[in-house]
Design an enzyme around this catalytic site. Structure first.
Site: not given
Length: 238
Positions: A7, A18, A43, A45, A50, A70, A190-191, A213-214
């Protein structure tokens, strides 16, 4: 084999902080594939905080593995599916202003809505995955509305893993078995990170794909992107 989809939302977040085009989201996606990723996830939005709409169009033309988009299936999202026709559409229930997805669909309560959306997107030749909590009942609901896969929401697993990993994994094993028996695939996301991914992979049967992703982008700050992707792939090979 369990596939790794990266992701790249956080790459776009960094770019947007920036302005300009550094880091280059499109180049990062190409590099992720070159380094071994088997899919790219975004994803987008409505506020484009992003991933932007133009990013999606550009990624459509360069992603050579699998493009997974997503989103909440509103009119904007469904129109995007018609235009882009990605490899996979992952339907999530979060509202536009949510920071990140934090719960799965109630596939029983929203069955009629989901059934119509799933049918429309599948008619485009796009695989449909529904984001659900690790509940056999919610998986059964996803099967009933015609989904091709479920994506199991793994934040509860990640939290409980630190306390008791055997308890943490149990509902995911049960949900995956129900999905497989019902003839649909299993994704997870997720996580997930380098600490908890291997145990998840070793214990969930028939796991098709993880979307990360994160944690992966954060790890890349220390290890470098190529090495980080290889580290994650290693967790999925053992």
């Amino acid at each position: 084999m369990t596939r790794l989809s990266v992701n790249i939302n956080k790459i776009a977040t960094l770019r947007n902080a920036r302005g300009g085009n550094n880091p280059d989201v499109i180049k990062v996606a190409i590099d992720c594939e070159r380094f071994g990723a088997q899919g790219i996830t975004v994803h987008p939005r409505p506020d484009e905080r992003h991933i932007r709409y133009k990013d999606v169009l550009m990624l459509r033309d360069v992603v050579t593995t699998e493009f997974n988009i997503e989103g909440y299936p509103d009119e904007r999202y469904v129109n995007m599916m018609h235009e882009v026709k990605p490899g996979q559409a992952t339907l999530v229930p979060d509202p536009p202003n949510a920071i990140t997805s934090n719960a799965g669909w109630d596939t029983i309560k929203h069955a009629a809505f989901l059934r119509d959306i799933v049918q429309e997107i599948k008619s485009l030749g796009v695989r449909v995955s529904i984001f659900v909590d690790p509940s056999p009942r919610m998986v059964e609901g996803a099967i009933a509305v015609g989904a091709d896969r479920v994506e199991l929401y793994t934040e509860p697993y990640a939290v409980e893993y630190l306390v008791n990993k055997e308890i943490a994994i149990k509902p995911y094993i049960e949900s995956a078995k129900v999905a497989h028996a019902g003839g649909i695939g299993v994704n997870a996301g997720h996580d997930l990170d380098l600490n908890n991914l291997k145990y998840l992979h070793q214990n969930i049967p028939h796991l098709d794909e993880v979307s990360i992703g994160h944690a992966l982008v954060s790890d890349a700050l220390y290890y470098g992107l190529e090495n980080t992707i290889q580290l994650y792939l290693k967790q999925l090979k053992s």
